[in-house]
Design an enzyme around this catalytic site. Structure first.
Site, PDB file in Angstrom:
ATOM      1  CE  LYS A  13      -1.841  -1.190   3.901  1.00 40.04           C
ATOM      2  NZ  LYS A  13      -1.040  -2.454   4.228  1.00 40.04           N
ATOM      3  NE  ARG A 127       8.078  -2.565   6.119  1.00 37.40           N
ATOM      4  CZ  ARG A 127       6.861  -2.405   6.098  1.00 37.40           C
ATOM      5  NH1 ARG A 127       6.122  -1.816   5.176  1.00 37.40           N
ATOM      6  NH2 ARG A 127       6.316  -2.666   7.439  1.00 37.40           N
ATOM      7  NE  ARG A 160       7.190  -0.616  10.200  1.00 33.77           N
ATOM      8  CZ  ARG A 160       5.795  -0.335   9.431  1.00 33.77           C
ATOM      9  NH1 ARG A 160       5.930   0.217   8.200  1.00 33.77           N
ATOM     10  NH2 ARG A 160       4.914  -0.957   9.888  1.00 33.77           N
ATOM     11  NE  ARG A 171       2.635  -4.884  10.941  1.00 36.24           N
ATOM     12  CZ  ARG A 171       3.834  -4.789  10.271  1.00 36.24           C
ATOM     13  NH1 ARG A 171       4.986  -5.220  10.506  1.00 36.24           N
ATOM     14  NH2 ARG A 171       3.514  -3.974   9.217  1.00 36.24           N
TER      15      ARG A 171
HETATM   16  P1  AP5 Z   1       5.076  -1.532   1.748  1.00 36.62           P
HETATM   17  O1  AP5 Z   1       4.654  -0.899   0.385  1.00 36.62           O
HETATM   18  O2  AP5 Z   1       5.694  -0.993   2.793  1.00 36.62           O
HETATM   19  O3  AP5 Z   1       3.580  -2.483   2.364  1.00 36.62           O
HETATM   20  P2  AP5 Z   1       2.440  -2.001   3.054  1.00 36.62           P
HETATM   21  O4  AP5 Z   1       1.385  -2.360   2.594  1.00 36.62           O
HETATM   22  O5  AP5 Z   1       2.378  -0.232   3.169  1.00 36.62           O
HETATM   23  O6  AP5 Z   1       2.740  -2.309   4.409  1.00 36.62           O
HETATM   24  P3  AP5 Z   1       3.092  -1.799   6.020  1.00 36.62           P
HETATM   25  O7  AP5 Z   1       3.487  -2.859   6.767  1.00 36.62           O
HETATM   26  O8  AP5 Z   1       3.617  -0.235   6.053  1.00 36.62           O
HETATM   27  O9  AP5 Z   1       1.484  -1.671   6.543  1.00 36.62           O
HETATM   28  P4  AP5 Z   1       0.746  -1.647   7.706  1.00 36.62           P
HETATM   29  O10 AP5 Z   1      -0.492  -1.558   7.480  1.00 36.62           O
HETATM   30  O11 AP5 Z   1       1.319  -3.159   8.536  1.00 36.62           O
HETATM   31  O12 AP5 Z   1       1.741  -0.766   8.717  1.00 36.62           O
HETATM   32  P5  AP5 Z   1       1.414   0.716   9.179  1.00 36.62           P
HETATM   33  O13 AP5 Z   1       2.636   1.334   8.999  1.00 36.62           O
HETATM   34  O14 AP5 Z   1       0.250   1.160   8.393  1.00 36.62           O
HETATM   35  O15 AP5 Z   1       5.671  -2.865   1.161  1.00 36.62           O
HETATM   36  C1  AP5 Z   1       6.276  -3.618   2.242  1.00 36.62           C
HETATM   37  C2  AP5 Z   1       7.843  -4.444   1.621  1.00 36.62           C
HETATM   38  O16 AP5 Z   1       7.537  -4.868   0.135  1.00 36.62           O
HETATM   39  C3  AP5 Z   1       8.823  -3.117   1.347  1.00 36.62           C
HETATM   40  O17 AP5 Z   1      10.028  -3.535   1.501  1.00 36.62           O
HETATM   41  C4  AP5 Z   1       8.488  -2.928  -0.498  1.00 36.62           C
HETATM   42  O18 AP5 Z   1       9.735  -2.347  -0.804  1.00 36.62           O
HETATM   43  C5  AP5 Z   1       8.159  -4.152  -0.886  1.00 36.62           C
HETATM   44  N1  AP5 Z   1       7.080  -4.141  -1.959  1.00 36.62           N
HETATM   45  C6  AP5 Z   1       6.000  -3.324  -2.037  1.00 36.62           C
HETATM   46  N2  AP5 Z   1       5.303  -3.569  -2.909  1.00 36.62           N
HETATM   47  C7  AP5 Z   1       5.973  -4.725  -3.659  1.00 36.62           C
HETATM   48  C8  AP5 Z   1       5.651  -5.485  -4.876  1.00 36.62           C
HETATM   49  N3  AP5 Z   1       4.745  -5.169  -5.438  1.00 36.62           N
HETATM   50  N4  AP5 Z   1       6.529  -6.230  -5.286  1.00 36.62           N
HETATM   51  C9  AP5 Z   1       7.604  -6.659  -4.503  1.00 36.62           C
HETATM   52  N5  AP5 Z   1       7.886  -5.993  -3.531  1.00 36.62           N
HETATM   53  C10 AP5 Z   1       7.320  -4.988  -2.941  1.00 36.62           C
HETATM   54  O19 AP5 Z   1       1.018   0.679  10.433  1.00 36.62           O
HETATM   55  C11 AP5 Z   1       1.949   0.436  11.619  1.00 36.62           C
HETATM   56  C12 AP5 Z   1       1.119   0.352  12.922  1.00 36.62           C
HETATM   57  O20 AP5 Z   1       0.378   1.681  13.240  1.00 36.62           O
HETATM   58  C13 AP5 Z   1      -0.006  -0.511  12.917  1.00 36.62           C
HETATM   59  O21 AP5 Z   1       0.508  -1.849  13.318  1.00 36.62           O
HETATM   60  C14 AP5 Z   1      -0.725  -0.098  14.125  1.00 36.62           C
HETATM   61  O22 AP5 Z   1      -0.238  -0.214  15.400  1.00 36.62           O
HETATM   62  C15 AP5 Z   1      -0.648   1.345  13.932  1.00 36.62           C
HETATM   63  N6  AP5 Z   1      -1.657   2.038  12.896  1.00 36.62           N
HETATM   64  C16 AP5 Z   1      -1.625   2.277  11.898  1.00 36.62           C
HETATM   65  N7  AP5 Z   1      -2.773   2.614  11.247  1.00 36.62           N
HETATM   66  C17 AP5 Z   1      -3.764   2.662  12.319  1.00 36.62           C
HETATM   67  C18 AP5 Z   1      -4.997   2.815  12.290  1.00 36.62           C
HETATM   68  N8  AP5 Z   1      -5.996   3.200  11.312  1.00 36.62           N
HETATM   69  N9  AP5 Z   1      -5.806   2.307  13.500  1.00 36.62           N
HETATM   70  C19 AP5 Z   1      -4.922   1.924  14.693  1.00 36.62           C
HETATM   71  N10 AP5 Z   1      -3.606   1.661  14.655  1.00 36.62           N
HETATM   72  C20 AP5 Z   1      -3.030   2.127  13.417  1.00 36.62           C
END
Ligand code: AP5
Length: 225
Positions: A13, A127, A160, A171
């Site tokens: 995402k 990552r 991270r 998660r």
């Molecule tokens: P990446 O693009 O970083 O993936 P992502 O879907 O953004 O994954 P996240 O881990 O960032 O999402 P998340 O939802 O767990 O964490 P968030 O930061 O929102 O890609 C991942 C890896 O794959 C990278 O290395 C990239 O280079 C590679 N890649 C990407 N696309 C690729 C492809 N097509 N092919 C090959 N490789 C690829 O949240 C963190 C924490 O914050 C949560 O656990 C929670 O505690 C809190 N939080 C956040 N939002 C909320 C909310 N709304 N409510 C409550 N708590 C929240």
């Protein structure tokens, strides 16, 4: 146009949101990034959110909602935005709809990144992020030219804390129990689209671009009035 990106952790995402922001001028609002910035700066929100994030649990709705609704209101001049990681519960989604309604705005599209568990585990464990500019890499899929050093600004990369195998499992469990229902929530509104999150990033981007070309935001506003 206002877009919600939905999908399990590691679905890509954030990667796609950055590409859309760079190429199409969207404002990218990532809850995870905003929360991590708060943790880094030891703000009130950061102090409250830290322990939940490190355990892979959701930060309580009231904290996230206040933070994100304020961010959206303050970004009002910029009405084209992508929400990455928000909403994360049906409760958050309902509150968001209500708040946008007051601003005479609506979510035009929710894109679900359909991605296998095998893919997300591989992506998250590999990552790496830049400690200065936040650029996102993967040790196999998107490696830097020089190991451990950011291509864009030359700073050191880090992993991270919540990208350990144990926290990733947590998660994914949290996603299944608390976030997945959003797929039906947006399907019921008739605005859910799907991309194949398992594909390489440029292919996912091209699926996304095709979908964006078919969206007519004005239709949705007419429905909402
Ligand atoms: P990446 O693009 O970083 O993936 P992502 O879907 O953004 O994954 P996240 O881990 O960032 O999402 P998340 O939802 O767990 O964490 P968030 O930061 O929102 O890609 C991942 C890896 O794959 C990278 O290395 C990239 O280079 C590679 N890649 C990407 N696309 C690729 C492809 N097509 N092919 C090959 N490789 C690829 O949240 C963190 C924490 O914050 C949560 O656990 C929670 O505690 C809190 N939080 C956040 N939002 C909320 C909310 N709304 N409510 C409550 N708590 C929240």
């Amino acid at each position: 146009m206002r877009i919600v990106l939905l999908g399990p952790p590691g679905a890509g995402k954030g990667t796609q949101a950055v590409m859309l922001a760079e190429k199409k001028g969207f404002l990218h609002l990532s809850t995870g990034d905003i929360l991590r910035e708060n943790v880094k700066n030891k703000t009130d929100i950061g102090r409250k959110a830290k322990e939940f994030m490190e355990k892979g649990e959701l930060v309580p709705d009231d904290i996230v909602l206040r933070m994100m609704l304020d961010t959206i209101k303050n970004a009002r001049g910029k009405n084209d935005f992508i929400l990455d990681g928000f909403p994360r519960t049906v409760y958050q989604a309902k509150k968001l709809d209500k708040e946008l309604d007051k601003l005479k705005l609506a979510i035009d599209m929710a894109v679900y990144f359909k991605t296998s568990t095998k893919t997300v585990i591989f992506r998250l464990t590999g990552r790496r992020l830049c400690s200065k500019c936040g650029a996102n890499y993967h040790i196999v899929n998107m490696p830097t030219k020089k190991q451990g050093v950011c291509d864009k600004c030359g700073s050191e990369l880090y992993q991270r804390k919540d990208d350990s195998e144990e926290t990733i499992k947590k998660r994914l469990e949290v996603y299944d129990n608390q976030t997945k229902d959003l797929i039906d929530y947006y399907k019921a509104q008739g605005i859910l689209k799907e991309v194949s999150g398992d594909l390489e990033a440029p292919k996912v981007y091209s699926e996304l671009s095709e979908i964006l070309n078919t969206c007519k935001p004005d239709d949705r506003h007419k429905v909402r009035k």
